[in-house]
Design a protein around this motif. Structure first.
Motif, PDB file in Angstrom:
ATOM      1  N   SER A 138     -39.225 -37.560 -12.170  1.00 57.10           N
ATOM      2  CA  SER A 138     -38.721 -38.539 -11.206  1.00 57.10           C
ATOM      3  C   SER A 138     -38.931 -38.027  -9.786  1.00 57.10           C
ATOM      4  N   ARG A 139     -39.047 -38.956  -8.856  1.00 58.99           N
ATOM      5  CA  ARG A 139     -39.164 -38.581  -7.447  1.00 58.99           C
ATOM      6  C   ARG A 139     -37.804 -38.318  -6.817  1.00 58.99           C
ATOM      7  N   HIS A 140     -36.769 -38.922  -7.397  1.00 61.17           N
ATOM      8  CA  HIS A 140     -35.437 -38.866  -6.791  1.00 61.17           C
ATOM      9  C   HIS A 140     -34.408 -39.086  -7.892  1.00 61.17           C
ATOM     10  N   ALA A 152     -23.434 -31.939 -14.302  1.00 59.65           N
ATOM     11  CA  ALA A 152     -24.893 -32.000 -14.249  1.00 59.65           C
ATOM     12  C   ALA A 152     -25.444 -31.509 -12.912  1.00 59.65           C
ATOM     13  N   LEU A 153     -24.590 -31.415 -11.885  1.00 59.60           N
ATOM     14  CA  LEU A 153     -25.079 -31.084 -10.544  1.00 59.60           C
ATOM     15  C   LEU A 153     -25.806 -29.742 -10.462  1.00 59.60           C
ATOM     16  N   PRO A 154     -25.302 -28.655 -11.056  1.00 61.08           N
ATOM     17  CA  PRO A 154     -26.043 -27.385 -10.964  1.00 61.08           C
ATOM     18  C   PRO A 154     -27.425 -27.451 -11.602  1.00 61.08           C
ATOM     19  N   GLY A 160     -34.695 -28.862  -7.809  1.00 64.05           N
ATOM     20  CA  GLY A 160     -35.249 -29.100  -6.481  1.00 64.05           C
ATOM     21  C   GLY A 160     -35.548 -30.562  -6.186  1.00 64.05           C
ATOM     22  N   ILE A 161     -35.220 -31.451  -7.103  1.00 63.24           N
ATOM     23  CA  ILE A 161     -35.461 -32.880  -6.890  1.00 63.24           C
ATOM     24  C   ILE A 161     -34.440 -33.415  -5.896  1.00 63.24           C
ATOM     25  N   PRO A 162     -34.840 -34.235  -4.909  1.00 63.45           N
ATOM     26  CA  PRO A 162     -33.876 -34.809  -3.965  1.00 63.45           C
ATOM     27  C   PRO A 162     -32.807 -35.627  -4.692  1.00 63.45           C
ATOM     28  N   ALA A 184     -25.834 -33.411  -2.463  1.00 64.08           N
ATOM     29  CA  ALA A 184     -26.773 -34.516  -2.270  1.00 64.08           C
ATOM     30  C   ALA A 184     -27.478 -34.461  -0.918  1.00 64.08           C
ATOM     31  N   ASP A 185     -28.723 -34.926  -0.914  1.00 71.09           N
ATOM     32  CA  ASP A 185     -29.494 -35.048   0.323  1.00 71.09           C
ATOM     33  C   ASP A 185     -29.122 -36.317   1.090  1.00 71.09           C
ATOM     34  N   VAL A 186     -28.674 -37.335   0.357  1.00 71.08           N
ATOM     35  CA  VAL A 186     -28.202 -38.582   0.953  1.00 71.08           C
ATOM     36  C   VAL A 186     -26.839 -38.891   0.346  1.00 71.08           C
TER      37      VAL A 186
END
Length: 305
Positions: A138-140, A152-154, A160-162, A184-186
């Motif tokens: 996936s891209r994101h 699941a966050l770790p 390295g996926i955004p 999160a990045d966003v």
């Protein structure tokens, strides 16, 4: 486990379930022995992860949804929703049953949601290899705050996926939300429970890795923190009467991510989000309907009144 689909633009993690929608004469609802619901009581698939996935797919993004579902009628509704909209779904077995909620919707479109927390178990987890495989293609990844996404966050961070997440009506203090906010990045959240939205937004950016933080404020629009600058995003004019605010934040997030993955600047992404959120408010809660790409771009580029 049931699985469909391959590579995706966005992997949506968690937030699958079923809502029962009840139109009530007012909110808060005064106590009474009974109410007659002439508009009907309807149960349909669609919680926060489902609506984000629907919004992304309607905008032409390849979308894959991963969550736990029960072998029950509610789970069948969720599976059917994804089939109908061509959204790839990986459904892991949930013996406790599919998530469900009751939404009371007032005449002005405001809602009160009652969530059944019994449809989860403390030990629920997503298999790490499944996460790595789906994230790696996936891209994101958009992570909802439903259990078991925190665990699941770790694993996701290591890929390295955004990432993006929606903290919903976080008060800025509840520690449960902090790992999502900082990973999160966003970051999306509602300003409804915040006494000082800017302070909370800047704290998220300072303590985490967020490149953009968005606080939605309903009819007042939204606030965008990007590159250290806070700006106000005007609310978009709804194209029809407002009937239900359910799913407006999910629509905002989906459209923002559509813009971000297309290389648009944060201000344009936020404008897309405002348009999509306004559209969602005109769709009755009993329907699962998201704005399409052509309509989004037309409204987002139209002169503002």
């Amino acid at each position: 486990m049931t699985q469909r689909g391959g590579a995706a633009d966005v992997l949506v993690l968690g937030g699958a379930g079923v809502d029962t929608i009840i139109q009530v004469p007012q909110l808060p609802l005064p106590y009474a022995d009974s109410y007659m619901i002439d508009s009907g009581i309807r149960t349909r698939a669609g919680q926060t992860g489902d609506f984000v996935a629907l919004g992304l797919a309607a905008l032409g993004l390849r979308t894959h949804h991963l969550d736990l579902l029960g072998d029950d009628p509610e789970g069948d509704l969720v599976r059917s929703l994804h089939r109908e909209h061509g959204i790839a779904l990986t459904a892991l077995p949930q013996p406790a049953g599919t998530r469900r909620a009751v939404n009371l919707v007032g005449p002005d479109g405001r809602r009160l949601s009652l969530y059944d927390t019994s449809r989860a178990r403390p030990g629920d987890r997503f298999p790490p290899q499944t996460l790595r495989t789906l994230a790696g293609t996936s891209r994101h990844v958009h992570v909802t705050i439903t259990q078991p996404c925190a665990d699941a966050l770790p694993v996701l961070a290591a890929t390295g996926i955004p990432l993006s997440t929606d903290l919903h009506d976080w008060d800025g203090e509840n520690p449960y939300h902090e790992p999502f906010a900082h990973a999160a990045d966003v970051v999306f959240l509602s300003a409804a429970a915040l006494t000082d939205p800017e302070r909370t937004m800047r704290r998220i950016a300072e303590r985490g890795r967020a490149e953009a933080v968005v606080a939605t404020a309903g009819a007042e629009g939204a606030y965008l923190l990007a590159d250290g600058e806070l700006s106000h995003v005007p609310a978009a004019v709804p194209p029809a009467p407002v009937v239900d605010s359910n799913g407006a934040g999910d629509a905002f997030a989906a459209a923002f991510l559509y813009g971000r993955l297309g290389g648009e600047p944060p201000e344009t992404c936020a404008r897309y989000g405002a348009v999509a959120g306004a559209h969602a408010c005109t769709v009755p809660a009993s329907r699962a309907e998201s704005i399409g790409r052509d309509e989004l771009l037309k409204r987002a580029t139209a002169p503002r009144p």
